[in-house]
Design a protein around this motif. Sequence first.
Motif, PDB file in Angstrom:
ATOM      1  N   ILE A  53       0.842  -1.199   0.000  1.00  0.00           N
ATOM      2  CA  ILE A  53       0.000   0.000   0.000  1.00  0.00           C
ATOM      3  C   ILE A  53       0.879   1.252   0.000  1.00  0.00           C
ATOM      4  O   ILE A  53       0.619   2.205  -0.727  1.00  0.00           O
ATOM      5  CB  ILE A  53      -0.978  -0.013   1.194  1.00  0.00           C
ATOM      6  N   ASN A 104       2.596   1.474  -3.487  1.00  0.00           N
ATOM      7  CA  ASN A 104       1.635   1.931  -4.488  1.00  0.00           C
ATOM      8  C   ASN A 104       1.427   3.434  -4.403  1.00  0.00           C
ATOM      9  O   ASN A 104       1.453   4.137  -5.423  1.00  0.00           O
ATOM     10  CB  ASN A 104       0.298   1.200  -4.313  1.00  0.00           C
ATOM     11  N   ALA A 105       1.230   3.949  -3.200  1.00  0.00           N
ATOM     12  CA  ALA A 105       0.984   5.384  -3.035  1.00  0.00           C
ATOM     13  C   ALA A 105       2.198   6.194  -3.486  1.00  0.00           C
ATOM     14  O   ALA A 105       2.053   7.225  -4.160  1.00  0.00           O
ATOM     15  CB  ALA A 105       0.630   5.695  -1.579  1.00  0.00           C
ATOM     16  N   GLN A 122      -7.091   4.374  -2.820  1.00  0.00           N
ATOM     17  CA  GLN A 122      -6.746   2.988  -2.519  1.00  0.00           C
ATOM     18  C   GLN A 122      -7.956   2.193  -2.034  1.00  0.00           C
ATOM     19  O   GLN A 122      -7.824   1.068  -1.567  1.00  0.00           O
ATOM     20  CB  GLN A 122      -5.601   2.935  -1.506  1.00  0.00           C
ATOM     21  N   LYS A 165     -10.436   0.336  -7.515  1.00  0.00           N
ATOM     22  CA  LYS A 165      -9.536   0.179  -8.659  1.00  0.00           C
ATOM     23  C   LYS A 165     -10.093   0.902  -9.882  1.00  0.00           C
ATOM     24  O   LYS A 165      -9.533   0.835 -10.960  1.00  0.00           O
ATOM     25  CB  LYS A 165      -9.333  -1.298  -8.976  1.00  0.00           C
ATOM     26  N   THR A 173      -2.920   9.731   1.690  1.00  0.00           N
ATOM     27  CA  THR A 173      -1.922   8.684   1.914  1.00  0.00           C
ATOM     28  C   THR A 173      -0.537   9.306   1.904  1.00  0.00           C
ATOM     29  O   THR A 173       0.370   8.820   2.564  1.00  0.00           O
ATOM     30  CB  THR A 173      -1.974   7.590   0.834  1.00  0.00           C
TER      31      THR A 173
END
Length: 142
Positions: A25, A28-29, A97, A100, A120
């Motif tokens: 996570i 990804n951010a 998040q 999708k 995030t």
Amino acid sequence: MAAPILTETPDRCVVIMDKELHGGILANAIAVIALTVGQRHPVLVGESLVDASDFAHPGLIPTGIPMLRAPQAELVRIRHEALNNGCDVVDFPVEGQQTKNYEEFKKMVAQLPTENIKYTGLALVGQKKTISKIVKKLELMN
């Protein structure tokens, strides 16, 4: 309200992430934020790197990108301070998040007033001196 237009060529970029994020996570951010920074500020990308075989590798950011962390609530304050000091801010709302589907993400954000959005992470782009003042008390990501 649009992001501020930078009046000087930016010479600094820092990324500040929610200190509670970990693993995929977090990765990804960071990737989402970094891709957007590169698109918005191609001047930050250095020249291609050419190896001894004369193969050109894509240019990278020559100044580096400090990776910092802060509590999520602090990200809102940092974002506000950076915008008020003429920085460009790339922010990633937490709703990104939770789905999708980008259209669904846009609808989720459209329902939130700015003051209710949680992030995030953020990237601040601007002048080194300005950004340093804003982030001086933040800890490095480890």
